[in-house]
Design a protein around this motif. Structure first.
Motif, PDB file in Angstrom:
ATOM      1  N   THR A 234       0.831  -1.202   0.000  1.00  0.00           N
ATOM      2  CA  THR A 234       0.000   0.000   0.000  1.00  0.00           C
ATOM      3  C   THR A 234       0.870   1.258   0.000  1.00  0.00           C
ATOM      4  O   THR A 234       1.977   1.264   0.544  1.00  0.00           O
ATOM      5  CB  THR A 234      -0.927   0.039   1.232  1.00  0.00           C
ATOM      6  N   ILE A 235       0.333   2.301  -0.626  1.00  0.00           N
ATOM      7  CA  ILE A 235       0.955   3.628  -0.620  1.00  0.00           C
ATOM      8  C   ILE A 235      -0.129   4.629  -0.222  1.00  0.00           C
ATOM      9  O   ILE A 235      -1.225   4.620  -0.788  1.00  0.00           O
ATOM     10  CB  ILE A 235       1.533   4.022  -1.992  1.00  0.00           C
ATOM     11  N   SER A 236       0.191   5.500   0.712  1.00  0.00           N
ATOM     12  CA  SER A 236      -0.779   6.488   1.186  1.00  0.00           C
ATOM     13  C   SER A 236      -0.321   7.905   0.893  1.00  0.00           C
ATOM     14  O   SER A 236       0.854   8.141   0.576  1.00  0.00           O
ATOM     15  CB  SER A 236      -1.000   6.318   2.698  1.00  0.00           C
ATOM     16  N   ASP A 237      -1.275   8.836   0.996  1.00  0.00           N
ATOM     17  CA  ASP A 237      -1.023  10.278   0.830  1.00  0.00           C
ATOM     18  C   ASP A 237      -0.467  10.596  -0.562  1.00  0.00           C
ATOM     19  O   ASP A 237       0.458  11.423  -0.692  1.00  0.00           O
ATOM     20  CB  ASP A 237      -0.055  10.795   1.914  1.00  0.00           C
ATOM     21  N   ILE A 238      -1.026   9.961  -1.573  1.00  0.00           N
ATOM     22  CA  ILE A 238      -0.592  10.271  -2.936  1.00  0.00           C
ATOM     23  C   ILE A 238      -1.482  11.357  -3.524  1.00  0.00           C
ATOM     24  O   ILE A 238      -2.577  11.625  -3.038  1.00  0.00           O
ATOM     25  CB  ILE A 238      -0.632   9.019  -3.838  1.00  0.00           C
ATOM     26  N   SER A 239      -1.009  11.972  -4.585  1.00  0.00           N
ATOM     27  CA  SER A 239      -1.766  13.020  -5.273  1.00  0.00           C
ATOM     28  C   SER A 239      -1.926  12.625  -6.732  1.00  0.00           C
ATOM     29  O   SER A 239      -0.940  12.582  -7.486  1.00  0.00           O
ATOM     30  CB  SER A 239      -1.035  14.360  -5.160  1.00  0.00           C
ATOM     31  N   ILE A 240      -3.152  12.294  -7.123  1.00  0.00           N
ATOM     32  CA  ILE A 240      -3.416  11.875  -8.505  1.00  0.00           C
ATOM     33  C   ILE A 240      -3.379  13.096  -9.416  1.00  0.00           C
ATOM     34  O   ILE A 240      -3.982  14.132  -9.123  1.00  0.00           O
ATOM     35  CB  ILE A 240      -4.783  11.188  -8.619  1.00  0.00           C
ATOM     36  N   GLY A 241      -2.683  12.984 -10.507  1.00  0.00           N
ATOM     37  CA  GLY A 241      -2.582  14.088 -11.449  1.00  0.00           C
ATOM     38  C   GLY A 241      -2.083  13.625 -12.796  1.00  0.00           C
ATOM     39  O   GLY A 241      -2.022  12.425 -13.090  1.00  0.00           O
ATOM     40  N   GLU A 242      -1.688  14.586 -13.613  1.00  0.00           N
ATOM     41  CA  GLU A 242      -1.208  14.280 -14.956  1.00  0.00           C
ATOM     42  C   GLU A 242       0.237  13.794 -14.899  1.00  0.00           C
ATOM     43  O   GLU A 242       1.028  14.266 -14.077  1.00  0.00           O
ATOM     44  CB  GLU A 242      -1.315  15.537 -15.821  1.00  0.00           C
ATOM     45  N   SER A 243       0.577  12.854 -15.762  1.00  0.00           N
ATOM     46  CA  SER A 243       1.944  12.337 -15.814  1.00  0.00           C
ATOM     47  C   SER A 243       2.866  13.333 -16.501  1.00  0.00           C
ATOM     48  O   SER A 243       2.425  14.152 -17.321  1.00  0.00           O
ATOM     49  CB  SER A 243       1.975  11.007 -16.577  1.00  0.00           C
ATOM     50  N   PRO A 244       4.156  13.275 -16.209  1.00  0.00           N
ATOM     51  CA  PRO A 244       5.109  14.159 -16.894  1.00  0.00           C
ATOM     52  C   PRO A 244       5.249  13.790 -18.369  1.00  0.00           C
ATOM     53  O   PRO A 244       4.858  12.691 -18.794  1.00  0.00           O
ATOM     54  CB  PRO A 244       6.412  13.929 -16.129  1.00  0.00           C
ATOM     55  N   LYS A 245       5.840  14.712 -19.132  1.00  0.00           N
ATOM     56  CA  LYS A 245       5.949  14.517 -20.574  1.00  0.00           C
ATOM     57  C   LYS A 245       6.681  13.239 -20.938  1.00  0.00           C
ATOM     58  O   LYS A 245       6.287  12.522 -21.843  1.00  0.00           O
ATOM     59  CB  LYS A 245       6.653  15.723 -21.208  1.00  0.00           C
ATOM     60  N   TRP A 246       7.799  12.954 -20.251  1.00  0.00           N
ATOM     61  CA  TRP A 246       8.599  11.788 -20.634  1.00  0.00           C
ATOM     62  C   TRP A 246       7.789  10.496 -20.541  1.00  0.00           C
ATOM     63  O   TRP A 246       7.899   9.612 -21.393  1.00  0.00           O
ATOM     64  CB  TRP A 246       9.865  11.694 -19.785  1.00  0.00           C
ATOM     65  N   LEU A 247       6.963  10.402 -19.488  1.00  0.00           N
ATOM     66  CA  LEU A 247       6.163   9.191 -19.317  1.00  0.00           C
ATOM     67  C   LEU A 247       5.058   9.127 -20.356  1.00  0.00           C
ATOM     68  O   LEU A 247       4.806   8.076 -20.963  1.00  0.00           O
ATOM     69  CB  LEU A 247       5.582   9.156 -17.902  1.00  0.00           C
ATOM     70  N   LYS A 248       4.398  10.243 -20.603  1.00  0.00           N
ATOM     71  CA  LYS A 248       3.331  10.259 -21.616  1.00  0.00           C
ATOM     72  C   LYS A 248       3.900   9.944 -22.994  1.00  0.00           C
ATOM     73  O   LYS A 248       3.261   9.241 -23.789  1.00  0.00           O
ATOM     74  CB  LYS A 248       2.625  11.615 -21.606  1.00  0.00           C
ATOM     75  N   ASN A 249       5.083  10.449 -23.294  1.00  0.00           N
ATOM     76  CA  ASN A 249       5.701  10.171 -24.600  1.00  0.00           C
ATOM     77  C   ASN A 249       6.004   8.687 -24.775  1.00  0.00           C
ATOM     78  O   ASN A 249       5.824   8.133 -25.859  1.00  0.00           O
ATOM     79  CB  ASN A 249       6.982  10.987 -24.761  1.00  0.00           C
ATOM     80  N   ARG A 250       6.489   8.044 -23.693  1.00  0.00           N
ATOM     81  CA  ARG A 250       6.782   6.614 -23.783  1.00  0.00           C
ATOM     82  C   ARG A 250       5.507   5.823 -24.100  1.00  0.00           C
ATOM     83  O   ARG A 250       5.506   4.938 -24.945  1.00  0.00           O
ATOM     84  CB  ARG A 250       7.376   6.121 -22.464  1.00  0.00           C
TER      85      ARG A 250
END
Length: 808
Positions: A234-250
């Motif tokens: 489990t991972i807590s206290d995360i913030s869901i949002g848009e991925s950075p460009k490098w990840l979206k490009n991949r």
């Protein structure tokens, strides 16, 4: 499968270009079917440069337009008409020069051309961010930093990533190459064999650590055979949002649409390492527990695509204390997915039984990236490693802290597989002697461990992720593909063996008849053996209880094996007629399948279909319909070509024919043929007559084998023809005339033919006229008129006596 060249570079620093790398991949068995280019911005901003607005004045003929002079870095400022409200003198702006292609939001390109706008020339366009594909804003033009130099390429400023993407035709056995890591591993082995040693770089997970243990979600496994290994954290206290460009490009490069930073990381790691992952919203896990089990048949479950599915009793499910959350290894549930409101997650990394996943995916008609990998078999030894890799990436992109230990359930460890490899077998199969050092080097590059070496061979252990390498021959194939098929030398001597085979072999007779039929204008077809069970309703000859049903049909229309070639053939006839090909002569060699009480059987058939005209329209040949007698002639020639004679004709009891005949040899029925009933044709949308012949090919072969070929010299003496025009009762058949004539004269009567039939005017009611020809010939001497007259008189008397015939 799509593999990014830039992504590969993260694992292995390739020194050769993408095309050479693609050739090596193909040589290694990962066939590259194509190489596509990818740009993070459509078009790569080619032709777009930085411009300096030297002046900006209102357009004289338009209130909302402005005339600008723009320096684009080539020493010749250009005039551009601009309608943006925020354009002003002194700005640095992106300019699409003349000839540049820009793309709209649908990906369709349009070219910038010289134009006149309200009487003023315009040489380019000052762009907004949506026009360049850099965003969605269209409020005005983009204003760039003042320190940029005019003429600078926009692709350099906005860091446009250009990539090349391989489309690999991955064969089902290569489960080890279902990721960029796996492909890089193969490349390393191939390059090493070519003399280039490169390091395989793997992502480090050494920084993984547990921050606290206040959100542990225990996992309960119902059947360890279905779930050999399961990891969760489990991972807590995360913030869901848009991925950075490098990840979206991949992800975009390989055809995936980015969702959010957590989901994108799970997809990224799956395509990076080959391990599918799934993230659950921890707040939606009721009872704070995960249960991996099967549920009762008929349980309803709504998947992420918002489709409610009815579960099978063998479907493996991920559940909480009350409800199912996901179909294990296949698809997530709608109610447990990660959303923008998610603050804590439970991440699953598992090894599911491949057969279970395959059956479930087929059962529900689902084909996902996860099931694609689970079905073929993933590496059970990287389950926890891939999970740590994903956790570190999520923390990097979404923050948060690890709030539980990794629960790793691995009750029965999947061990390496032992194989003994003999040197003699290697040299025999490859046909070339390879040195032991070469063999050891190749095996080491493939992570196949050599435990011991003897005079005769090597003891090896195969890692579990090589699910396709279980035999000595499999290991030799691995050695050969890395060594290079092109490196195998061919000797000048060619060895071949000649085997004796009967002239009655199935394939030989099949080729003979196929050649004959194509010479008669027929086209060969090959229909699917799978068909719909609904066809059993069209004929009493085929019964539903005799269907051979598929366990995992692709659809209801392809759920059983055919019991007759008629209906699949009529599908072809209908398909052609609907495309204006109404003159058809088709044949097919195929099998029928039956499930009888005493077992299942396969029977081979040859079928013929004739519909429309016999031949294409031509000035020298009048159009002739393909009728019953034409089909009968074709059927007869097939049997004659196989040396089958002395056949008997009889009536057809098959209910698919409105009229037809059968040919038999002794008690064996060889073929049935006739006109297909209109009621059946209507089911296929066919409005023209169709003639059908069905040979029992197995019986035809047996009969042909038992026929003795007799040869006789051609007679030196002339044959004589005589004709009768007989007035007969309508019930009399030509077969009756034929049999009486044969019994009357067995030696000199060679041929009997019916060449005209007349019914109608000038004939008494219930009567018809047959015109019959008789060929007489003596093998040893010329026939005299007296002999001929005697035979013809005898024939006449017998026809009159036995059939009540009259000469016309």
């Amino acid at each position: 499968m799509r593999i990014s060249y830039n992504w590969l570079q993260q694992f292995i620093h390739l020194k050769q270009d993408a095309e050479k790398t693609g050739e090596l991949l193909t040589d290694l068995g990962l066939e590259v079917e194509g190489i596509d280019s990818f740009s993070s911005v459509k078009g790569g901003l080619e032709g777009v440069v930085v411009g300096h607005v030297l002046s900006c004045v209102p357009h004289e003929n338009a209130d909302r337009l402005k005339l600008t002079k723009v320096d684009i870095g080539n020493g010749n400022p250009v005039q551009i008409v601009c309608g943006a409200p925020n354009v002003a003198e002194g700005q640095k702006v992106p300019v699409a020069t003349v000839g540049t292609t820009l793309y709209d939001d649908k990906g369709e390109g349009w070219e910038i051309k010289k134009s006149k706008i309200r009487g003023e020339s315009s040489h380019g366009m000052i762009c907004a961010e949506d026009e360049l594909g850099l965003g969605k804003s269209h409020d005005g033009i983009m204003v760039l930093d003042d320190d940029l130099k005019p003429g600078t390429l926009a692709s350099e400023i906005f860091e446009v990533e250009n990539d090349l993407v391989y489309e690999i035709g991955l064969t089902p056995n290569r489960a080890d190459a279902m990721s960029h890591w796996g492909v890089a591993r193969d490349l390393k082995a191939g390059l090493q064999q070519q003399g280039t040693s490169l390091e395989l770089i793997t992502p480090s997970v050494s920084s993984f650590h547990v921050d606290s243990r206040n959100l542990r979600i225990p996992v309960n496994i119902e059947n360890s055979e279905l779930v050999p290994r399961y990891c969760g954290v489990t991972i807590s206290d995360i913030s869901i949002g848009e991925s950075p460009k490098w990840l979206k490009n991949r992800l975009k490069a390989i055809g995936l649409t980015p969702k959010n930073n957590v989901v994108d990381v799970t997809n990224y790691v799956m395509h990076e390492l080959g391990q599918p992952l799934h993230a659950f919203d921890a707040a939606k896990i009721i009872g704070n527990e995960i249960n991996v089990k099967t549920l009762a048949a008929g349980t309803k479950f709504t998947t992420l695509d918002e489709v409610e599915r009815e579960l099978h009793e063998e479907d493996l499910m991920i559940c909480d204390a009350e409800k199912p959350l996901a179909i294990a290894g296949v698809f997530g549930g709608l109610s447990s997915g990660v959303t923008n409101e998610t603050t804590s997650i439970f991440i699953e990394s598992a090894y599911f039984n491949p057969v279970t996943v395959r059956k479930t995916a087929k059962r529900h008609g689902l084909n996902t990236d996860a099931s694609f990998r689970y079905e073929r078999g993933i590496d059970p030894n990287i389950t926890d490693y891939a999970l740590k890799r994903a956790v570190l990436l999520i923390q990097e992109l979404a923050g948060g802290s690890v709030t539980s230990d990794i629960d790793d359930y691995y009750s029965n460890k999947i061990e390496d597989f032992p194989v003994f490899l003999t040197f003699e077998k290697i040299n025999t199969l490859i046909g070339q002697n390879l040195s032991q050092e070469t063999i050891k080097s190749i095996l080491a590059s493939l992570e196949i461990r050599v435990n011991n070496v003897t005079e005769t061979g090597m003891g090896l252990t195969i890692p579990p992720y090589r699910v396709d390498v279980k035999r000595e021959a499999d290991v030799i194939e691995e050695i050969l593909r890395v060594y290079g098929y092109n490196n195998i030398e061919f000797g000048e001597k060619l060895n071949a063996s000649v085997s004796n085979s009967s002239k009655f072999e199935d394939y030989k007779l099949q080729n003979i008849i196929a050649t004959q039929l194509t010479g008669q204008g027929f086209f060969e077809t090959m229909a699917n053996s799978l068909t719909t069970p609904a066809y059993t309703k069209l004929s009493e000859q085929i019964k539903e209880e005799h269907d051979v049903a598929m366990l995992n049909p692709l659809s209801q229309d392809l759920s059983v094996l055919r019991q007759s070639l008629l209906f699949s053939g009529l599908e072809s006839v209908s398909y052609n007629i609907n495309r204006k090909r109404s003159d058809l002569k088709l044949f097919e060699f195929g099998k029928t399948y039956h499930n009888y009480e005493n077992g299942r059987t396969e029977n081979k058939h040859l079928t013929l279909f004739v519909s429309g005209n016999r031949a294409e329209e031509h000035w020298a040949n009048p159009l002739q319909k393909g009728d019953f007698f034409f089909l009968k002639g074709v059927v007869s020639t097939v049997l004659e070509r196989l040396g089958i004679s002395n056949i008997k004709s009889g009536t057809v009891k098959n209910d698919v024919f409105s009229e037809g005949l059968s040919f038999s040899f002794g008690k064996a029925k060889l073929v049935e043929f006739g006109v297909v009933k209109k009621k059946i044709l209507k089911e296929f949308g066919i409005n023209q007559e169709v003639l059908f012949a069905d040979f029992n090919w197995d019986q035809v072969l047996d009969t042909a084998k038992n026929q003795k070929m007799r040869f006789s010299a051609i007679s030196k003496f002339q044959a004589v023809r005589r004709d009768f025009a007989l007035l007969l009762d309508s019930a009399v058949k030509f077969e009756d005339i034929y049999n009486i004539a044969r019994q009357t004269e067995k030696k000199l009567l060679k041929e009997i033919s019916l060449f005209d039939v007349y019914e109608g005017k000038n004939l008494p009611e219930g009567k018809k006229s047959y015109a019959v020809s008789f060929i007489l010939q003596d093998e040893n001497k010329t026939l005299t008129d007296k002999q001929i007259d005697k035979i013809m008189n005898k024939l006449q008397q017998n026809f009159e006596k036995q059939l009540g015939a009259q000469l016309r």
